[in-house]
Each structure stands twice: as structure tokens, then as C-alpha cells.
Design an enzyme around this catalytic site. Structure first.
Site, PDB file in Angstrom:
ATOM      1  N   TRP A 107     -19.157   1.398  -6.549  1.00 61.67           N
ATOM      2  CA  TRP A 107     -18.308   2.045  -5.645  1.00 61.67           C
ATOM      3  C   TRP A 107     -17.120   2.868  -6.542  1.00 61.67           C
ATOM      4  O   TRP A 107     -17.221   2.720  -7.721  1.00 61.67           O
ATOM      5  CB  TRP A 107     -17.179   0.612  -5.253  1.00 61.67           C
ATOM      6  CG  TRP A 107     -17.663   0.543  -3.570  1.00 61.67           C
ATOM      7  CD1 TRP A 107     -16.816   1.454  -2.600  1.00 61.67           C
ATOM      8  CD2 TRP A 107     -18.831  -0.637  -3.369  1.00 61.67           C
ATOM      9  NE1 TRP A 107     -17.772   0.456  -1.804  1.00 61.67           N
ATOM     10  CE2 TRP A 107     -18.744   0.004  -1.170  1.00 61.67           C
ATOM     11  CE3 TRP A 107     -19.803  -0.775  -3.151  1.00 61.67           C
ATOM     12  CZ2 TRP A 107     -19.352  -0.773  -0.713  1.00 61.67           C
ATOM     13  CZ3 TRP A 107     -20.471  -0.886  -2.388  1.00 61.67           C
ATOM     14  CH2 TRP A 107     -20.861  -1.117  -0.993  1.00 61.67           C
TER      15      TRP A 107
ATOM     16  N   TRP B 199     -13.601   2.804  -6.484  1.00 58.64           N
ATOM     17  CA  TRP B 199     -12.430   2.846  -7.599  1.00 58.64           C
ATOM     18  C   TRP B 199     -12.756   1.527  -7.887  1.00 58.64           C
ATOM     19  O   TRP B 199     -12.099   1.209  -9.612  1.00 58.64           O
ATOM     20  CB  TRP B 199     -11.058   2.716  -6.649  1.00 58.64           C
ATOM     21  CG  TRP B 199     -10.320   1.662  -5.372  1.00 58.64           C
ATOM     22  CD1 TRP B 199     -11.158   1.053  -4.908  1.00 58.64           C
ATOM     23  CD2 TRP B 199      -9.176   1.703  -4.846  1.00 58.64           C
ATOM     24  NE1 TRP B 199     -10.569   0.380  -3.980  1.00 58.64           N
ATOM     25  CE2 TRP B 199      -9.891  -0.125  -4.203  1.00 58.64           C
ATOM     26  CE3 TRP B 199      -8.023   1.288  -5.186  1.00 58.64           C
ATOM     27  CZ2 TRP B 199      -8.370   0.075  -3.287  1.00 58.64           C
ATOM     28  CZ3 TRP B 199      -7.284   1.268  -4.583  1.00 58.64           C
ATOM     29  CH2 TRP B 199      -7.586   0.180  -3.688  1.00 58.64           C
TER      30      TRP B 199
ATOM     31  N   GLN C 151     -12.468   8.217  -2.196  1.00 53.80           N
ATOM     32  CA  GLN C 151     -11.205   6.858  -2.740  1.00 53.80           C
ATOM     33  C   GLN C 151      -9.949   7.067  -3.446  1.00 53.80           C
ATOM     34  O   GLN C 151     -10.331   8.183  -3.964  1.00 53.80           O
ATOM     35  CB  GLN C 151     -12.218   5.530  -3.027  1.00 53.80           C
ATOM     36  CG  GLN C 151     -12.407   4.377  -1.973  1.00 53.80           C
ATOM     37  CD  GLN C 151     -13.138   2.991  -3.027  1.00 53.80           C
ATOM     38  OE1 GLN C 151     -13.389   3.212  -3.462  1.00 53.80           O
ATOM     39  NE2 GLN C 151     -13.013   2.233  -1.574  1.00 53.80           N
TER      40      GLN C 151
ATOM     41  N   ASP D  26      -9.692  -1.263   3.928  1.00 55.33           N
ATOM     42  CA  ASP D  26      -9.896  -1.056   5.618  1.00 55.33           C
ATOM     43  C   ASP D  26      -8.523  -0.931   6.779  1.00 55.33           C
ATOM     44  O   ASP D  26      -8.271  -0.353   7.228  1.00 55.33           O
ATOM     45  CB  ASP D  26     -11.536  -1.171   4.974  1.00 55.33           C
ATOM     46  CG  ASP D  26     -12.058  -0.874   3.838  1.00 55.33           C
ATOM     47  OD1 ASP D  26     -11.836  -0.374   3.023  1.00 55.33           O
ATOM     48  OD2 ASP D  26     -12.997  -1.893   3.687  1.00 55.33           O
TER      49      ASP D  26
ATOM     50  N   ARG E  55     -13.322 -10.900   8.080  1.00 56.05           N
ATOM     51  CA  ARG E  55     -13.355  -9.558   7.033  1.00 56.05           C
ATOM     52  C   ARG E  55     -12.942  -9.267   8.861  1.00 56.05           C
ATOM     53  O   ARG E  55     -12.358  -9.580   9.481  1.00 56.05           O
ATOM     54  CB  ARG E  55     -15.171  -9.351   7.549  1.00 56.05           C
ATOM     55  CG  ARG E  55     -15.366  -9.753   6.612  1.00 56.05           C
ATOM     56  CD  ARG E  55     -15.765  -9.321   5.355  1.00 56.05           C
ATOM     57  NE  ARG E  55     -16.508  -8.049   5.423  1.00 56.05           N
ATOM     58  CZ  ARG E  55     -16.316  -7.061   4.393  1.00 56.05           C
ATOM     59  NH1 ARG E  55     -16.480  -7.375   3.403  1.00 56.05           N
ATOM     60  NH2 ARG E  55     -16.812  -5.511   4.727  1.00 56.05           N
TER      61      ARG E  55
ATOM     62  N   TYR F  87      -8.798 -10.368   5.393  1.00 58.57           N
ATOM     63  CA  TYR F  87      -9.252  -9.240   4.578  1.00 58.57           C
ATOM     64  C   TYR F  87      -8.433  -9.017   4.056  1.00 58.57           C
ATOM     65  O   TYR F  87      -7.277  -9.246   3.227  1.00 58.57           O
ATOM     66  CB  TYR F  87     -10.264  -8.987   4.838  1.00 58.57           C
ATOM     67  CG  TYR F  87     -11.233  -7.639   4.032  1.00 58.57           C
ATOM     68  CD1 TYR F  87     -11.249  -8.218   3.463  1.00 58.57           C
ATOM     69  CD2 TYR F  87     -10.869  -6.335   4.998  1.00 58.57           C
ATOM     70  CE1 TYR F  87     -12.776  -7.264   3.102  1.00 58.57           C
ATOM     71  CE2 TYR F  87     -11.910  -5.437   4.328  1.00 58.57           C
ATOM     72  CZ  TYR F  87     -13.214  -6.172   3.372  1.00 58.57           C
ATOM     73  OH  TYR F  87     -13.500  -5.226   2.542  1.00 58.57           O
ATOM     74  N   TRP F  88      -7.247  -7.087   4.000  1.00 55.68           N
ATOM     75  CA  TRP F  88      -6.818  -6.514   4.034  1.00 55.68           C
ATOM     76  C   TRP F  88      -4.592  -7.236   4.580  1.00 55.68           C
ATOM     77  O   TRP F  88      -4.730  -6.580   4.974  1.00 55.68           O
ATOM     78  CB  TRP F  88      -6.201  -5.077   3.786  1.00 55.68           C
ATOM     79  CG  TRP F  88      -7.759  -4.438   2.654  1.00 55.68           C
ATOM     80  CD1 TRP F  88      -9.291  -4.688   2.965  1.00 55.68           C
ATOM     81  CD2 TRP F  88      -7.232  -5.223   1.741  1.00 55.68           C
ATOM     82  NE1 TRP F  88      -9.979  -4.371   1.523  1.00 55.68           N
ATOM     83  CE2 TRP F  88      -8.333  -4.492   0.891  1.00 55.68           C
ATOM     84  CE3 TRP F  88      -6.054  -5.082   0.280  1.00 55.68           C
ATOM     85  CZ2 TRP F  88      -8.625  -4.443  -0.732  1.00 55.68           C
ATOM     86  CZ3 TRP F  88      -6.449  -4.406  -0.645  1.00 55.68           C
ATOM     87  CH2 TRP F  88      -7.522  -4.534  -1.461  1.00 55.68           C
TER      88      TRP F  88
ATOM     89  N   GLU G  23     -12.337 -12.547  -3.610  1.00 54.26           N
ATOM     90  CA  GLU G  23     -12.975 -10.968  -3.590  1.00 54.26           C
ATOM     91  C   GLU G  23     -10.711 -11.222  -3.479  1.00 54.26           C
ATOM     92  O   GLU G  23     -10.388  -9.872  -3.841  1.00 54.26           O
ATOM     93  CB  GLU G  23     -13.526 -10.534  -2.523  1.00 54.26           C
ATOM     94  CG  GLU G  23     -13.321  -9.053  -1.985  1.00 54.26           C
ATOM     95  CD  GLU G  23     -14.101  -8.692  -0.892  1.00 54.26           C
ATOM     96  OE1 GLU G  23     -15.341  -9.903  -0.539  1.00 54.26           O
ATOM     97  OE2 GLU G  23     -14.303  -7.805  -0.569  1.00 54.26           O
TER      98      GLU G  23
HETATM   99  C1  9WN Z   1     -16.118  -0.621   1.808  1.00 48.37           C
HETATM  100  C2  9WN Z   1     -15.896  -2.540  -3.012  1.00 48.37           C
HETATM  101  C3  9WN Z   1     -14.783  -2.429  -1.703  1.00 48.37           C
HETATM  102  C4  9WN Z   1     -13.497  -1.813  -2.213  1.00 48.37           C
HETATM  103  C5  9WN Z   1     -12.806  -1.490  -1.117  1.00 48.37           C
HETATM  104  C6  9WN Z   1     -12.748  -2.849  -0.040  1.00 48.37           C
HETATM  105  C7  9WN Z   1     -13.820  -3.093   0.481  1.00 48.37           C
HETATM  106  C8  9WN Z   1     -16.276  -1.779   1.487  1.00 48.37           C
HETATM  107  C9  9WN Z   1     -16.367  -3.021   3.385  1.00 48.37           C
HETATM  108  O1  9WN Z   1     -15.633  -3.367  -0.356  1.00 48.37           O
HETATM  109  O2  9WN Z   1     -14.154  -2.418   1.426  1.00 48.37           O
HETATM  110  O3  9WN Z   1     -15.817   0.623   1.416  1.00 48.37           O
HETATM  111  O4  9WN Z   1     -17.349  -2.865   3.105  1.00 48.37           O
HETATM  112  O5  9WN Z   1     -15.884  -3.905   2.776  1.00 48.37           O
HETATM  113  O6  9WN Z   1     -12.036  -2.716   0.603  1.00 48.37           O
HETATM  114  O7  9WN Z   1     -11.146  -1.503  -0.990  1.00 48.37           O
HETATM  115  O8  9WN Z   1     -13.753  -0.436  -2.778  1.00 48.37           O
HETATM  116  O9  9WN Z   1     -15.572  -3.808  -3.206  1.00 48.37           O
END
Ligand code: 9WN
Length: 459
Positions: free
Chosen positions: A52, A54, A128, A190, A225, A382-383, A426
Site C-alpha cells: 500500500w 502511504w 493515497q 475510508d 469495519r 474503523y475511522w 490496526e
Molecule cells: C483500502 C492498508 C490500508 C490503509 C488505509 C486503510 C485501509 C483499505 C481497506 O487499509 O484501507 O485502501 O481495505 O480498508 O483505511 O488507510 O492504507 O493498511
């Protein structure tokens, strides 16, 4: 044998506390070792089995403290997936991992539809937050072998310039200097409430969605999630981009999701400043990068600072509407080295307010990803409430940059305390520190390394 120091003894009872930083460091390094996959690091062996965007920048920063060559390799592997227009994809797929190990995988994205996708690598079609110039600079600054690091910067400089020029050229949709994202996954946050007002208004036409199977739910609890409803929106927006073969000009004309956000733009600005420093090292044009930085700085203040709310807010580039919610992205322009002191003070005030600071009970952790007082705050999902180590780290670095070491210490100590309590998860509940999502999560390990070594806990 390393001495065990108990930081509980000296800390205020309501401050997050942790023990034995040496043990935390050793465990963090072991997590990164376990997640190394030939040429780069997966965020998680279970949930995220590819590379991934970032995440790799965070991971490279953590690795830069003790393994220069893997840190360099991490970024160079990621840039193997860079498109010819400079776009750095949010996922570079591992060719040996089955397509159905993650959804959406390479068969969904069909990156070969884009003219500039490198033929040898399958990637996603979105990007990203562009932290990579900052990561490259920090690898150079930590390097034990300077000539090797200088050669690395010389190789990376044109790629980093192309990445940031892509954003300035193709994503500055209102011409104000800010970059717009076209998908919530591009934000890295997300299902953040910051996107609700746009996503709630999105109408998915009947029959527009293919049937699909979420793979994330095989590895994680559905209540931790994004919801199925959110996923439908993510998939629909990704398909809309794929259908125009990832042509930004067409998409920007039509996309219902075009957002200028303070997190993406603050990281963009922090990286432009890093690029100016890199230019000074490799003989590039510093002045053009400094001029670009000034433009983004001005636009952040003019377009995304709300004096009334006392925080930075995301702006819908289509309608000009501002997002009303208080989320973690509000703080990210602390990464701007030229942020005016009165705005720094307002952000510190917000951080210490009940919106982001749980009541002084014995156990609590900062910084929640969403306003603790909001009706829809959820400590597990999650967020939409939990604390994440990467956003803590970004705010921690921003506060330190502005000399606010007092407040920064609490943010940084929360990072270590959360891992001490629940492991390298996480994300975590701000209310009791319980851990959720993947375990052995790479950026939690990498950024804890940076936190512990950049500001070693007092003995
Ligand atoms: C979609 C990998 C990524 C992070 C993101 C995080 C999560 C992915 C998902 O995981 O996103 O890109 O499948 O949920 O939100 O910030 O880069 O760790």
C-alpha cells in the site's frame, strides 16, 4: 540485559502510560520483519496482503532508524508501480498473491486499461496521501551510509517530482492550489464521517453494482469495519473511474465525489517542503518547490480554515460546501511549518477539548478519529472513532514542529501506551485502549519505532 523502566511511576494518573520501551522497540522490529515480503512490506499478512501507498511511506520512516537498505527498497519497490503520468497507485499488487486474497484485487481494477500503467505491475487506479518525499528525506537524514542514501535520493527525485506534478496538474480541480481526491480510499480514512455528507447524497442507479464478496470480513469483525452500505459506495465510485479508463479529465467533469481535504493537502505540503530540501541535496530547483509550497499554504488557510469552527474542514470541490463534522483531519495542517501561531493555539485548544479528550478517567487515550461527543461516534468502527497510530504520529510530528512538546508528549505517549496495552493492532478504542482490526499491523510498529527513537522516553 535492558533495564525495565516503569513510566507509570512518574506520570500523572490520567496520562497514558507504558513500560519497557526497549521491549516495545524489539517487538516492533519483529513485526516489520514478519511482514517483509521479498522487496517490500505488507501492511498486514491477513487483511492487506499487497503493498500500500502511504503505508509504505510510514514503514520506510520506521525502518530508516535501523535498516537503511530495506527502507530505501520499500520506496523503490512502490515506485515500480508508478504510472507514466506520475500517479502513484494506492495498491501495488503482489503477483504471487491470489486475486481473491483481497477485494478489490487486480481483476477488479484492470489497471491495464490506463494508458500509463507500467506493463510489469498490476495496480489499483487511485492514489493515497503523498508522504513519500518526506519519507525519502528522512531515510537520507537517518542514513548510516551517506553516499548510498545520496544515490537513492538522486534516483527518487524525478519520480517524486512526477508524483507531485501529477497532483498539481491533474487534481487541482478548482485551480486554487489544493488537490482534490476522487474516492474515499484516496484519503486513507475510508469511512470517516468527513465524507458522509457527500456519500449520503450519492444515488447508486439500479443494476449499477456488480455482485462482489468482501474479503475483509473473513479476517475482521464486521462491527469494526465499514458497513456494506459504505462498501457499495466505494465500489460504485471505483467502477465509475475504471469505466473512463482512469482518465482524470473525464472523471473530474462527472465525479460526484471531489473533495479538497486538510489531511491530503497538509501531507502534500509537508512533502513539497521535503522535496525542496531534497532538491538542495541533489542539485534540483529548490525555488520552484518553495513557490509551490507557498501556494498550498495560502490555499489551506483561505479555503479550508474555518475561523468559526476553530478547525480545518474538508471542502466539496463540486458544490463548495464545507464538511460540518469534527474529525481527526481537522488537525493535519499542523504539518505546515508556516502555520500561524494563533491557529496552532486554536488547534491545541480543540485537541484538549472534550471533543477529542476523553474525560479524565483512569484509562483513556488520544486522539480519537472523530468527535467523542458526536451522536454517531463509535469507539470500534474503523475511522469513525478509534485512535490510529498514523494519525497520532502525524499530529505528534506537527506539534513538535511548532514547539508544542508538552501536548505532543501526551499524543506520543498514547501511541506507546496503546501498543503496551493491546499490541500492534490496526486501531484502538479511545475509551479503554482495546485493540481492533489486524494484529501485527506494520505502520503501528514502524511509527512507534520513530516515536520512541526520535524522542526517547526519559529514564
Ligand atoms: C483500502 C492498508 C490500508 C490503509 C488505509 C486503510 C485501509 C483499505 C481497506 O487499509 O484501507 O485502501 O481495505 O480498508 O483505511 O488507510 O492504507 O493498511
Amino acid at each position: 540485559m535492558a533495564e525495565t523502566i516503569d513510566h507509570r511511576a512518574s506520570a500523572c494518573p490520567c496520562r497514558p502510560t507504558f513500560t519497557d520501551p526497549d521491549r516495545l522497540l524489539a517487538t516492533a522490529r519483529a513485526v516489520l520483519d514478519r511482514n517483509w515480503l521479498r522487496l517490500s512490506t505488507v501492511p498486514s499478512r491477513s487483511l492487506y496482503p499487497h503493498q500500500w501507498n502511504w503505508d509504505s511511506a510510514f514503514i520506510a520512516i520506521g525502518r530508516s532508524w535501523h535498516e537503511q537498505s530495506r527502507a530505501q527498497q520499500e520506496l523503490e519497490a512502490l515506485f515500480e508501480g508508478q504510472w507514466s503520468n506520475g500517479m502513484l497507485p494506492h495498491i501495488v499488487f503482489d503477483p504471487d498473491t491470489p486475486d481473491d486474497a483481497y477485494f478489490p484485487g487486480p481483476r477488479f481494477w484492470q489497471s491495464e486499461r490506463a494508458a500509463g500503467c507500467p506493463p510489469q505491475r498490476a495496480t489499483s487506479g487511485i492514489t493515497q496521501p503523498p508522504l513519500h518525499a518526506r519519507a525519502a528525506l528522512e531515510i537520507y537524514q537517518q542514513a548510516s551510509h551517506e553516499p548510498e542514501a545520496r544515490a537513492f535520493l538522486e534516483r527518487m527525485y524525478p519520480k517524486l517530482v512526477a508524483q507531485l506534478e501529477y497532483l498539481a496538474g491533474c487534481r487541482d480541480v478548482t485551480g486554487n492550489g489544493l488537490v482534490a481526491i476522487v474516492h474515499p480510499w484516496e484519503s486513507g480514512l475510508d469511512n470517516s464521517p468527513a465524507f458522509d455528507h457527500v456519500l449520503d447524497a450519492l444515488v447508486i442507479p439500479d443494476g449499477a453494482l456488480p455482485s462482489y464478496e468482501r474479503r475483509d470480513l473473513v479476517h475482521a469483525d464486521p462491527t469494526h469495519r465499514p458497513t456494506d452500505d459504505a462498501y457499495d459506495r466505494f465500489v460504485y465510485l471505483a467502477l465509475a473511474y475504471r469505466e473512463v479508463d482512469y482518465d482524470d479529465a473525464v472523471l473530474i467533469d462527472r465525479s460526484p465525489f471531489l473533495l479538497e481535504g486538510p489531511l491530503f493537502n497538509a501531507i502534500y505540503l509537508w512533502s513539497i517542503h521535503a522535496l525542496a530540501e531534497i532538491a538542495g541535496i541533489v542539485g534540483g530547483d529548490r525555488r520552484s518547490h518553495r513557490a509551490a509550497a507557498r501556494r498550498v499554504h495560502d490555499a489551506l488557510l483561505d479555503e479550508l480554515w474555518s475561523d468559526e469552527a476553530g478547525r480545518f474542514v474538508a471542502r466539496d470541490a463540486r458544490t463548495g460546501d464545507h464538511d460540518p463534522s469534527a474529525t481527526i483531519i481537522s488537525f493535519m495542517p499542523l504539518l505546515d511549518p508556516e502555520l500561524p501561531p494563533d491557529i496552532v493555539e486554536r488547534l491545541v485548544g480543540l485537541l484538549e477539548s472534550p471533543c477529542f479528550h476523553p474525560a479524565h478517567t483512569e484509562e483513556h487515550y488520544i486522539i480519537s478519529s472523530f468527535d467523542l461527543d458526536a451522536d454517531t461516534f463509535d469507539p470500534q468502527r474503523y475511522w469513525r472513532g478509534p485512535v490510529w497510530l498514523n494519525t497520532n504520529w502525524l499530529v505528534w510530528r506537527g506539534l513538535r514542529q511548532h514547539g508544542r512538546h508538552d501536548v505532543a508528549a501526551e499524543v506520543g505517549d498514547s501511541m506507546a501506551a496503546l501498543v503496551d496495552r493491546s499490541g500492534f493492532r490496526e486501531y484502538f478504542s479511545p475509551l479503554d485502549g482495546a485493540g481492533f482490526g489486524s494484529d501485527d499491523f506494520s505502520w503501528s510498529a514502524a511509527l512507534l519505532i520513530d516515536r520512541l527513537l526520535r524522542d526517547p522516553p526519559a529514564v
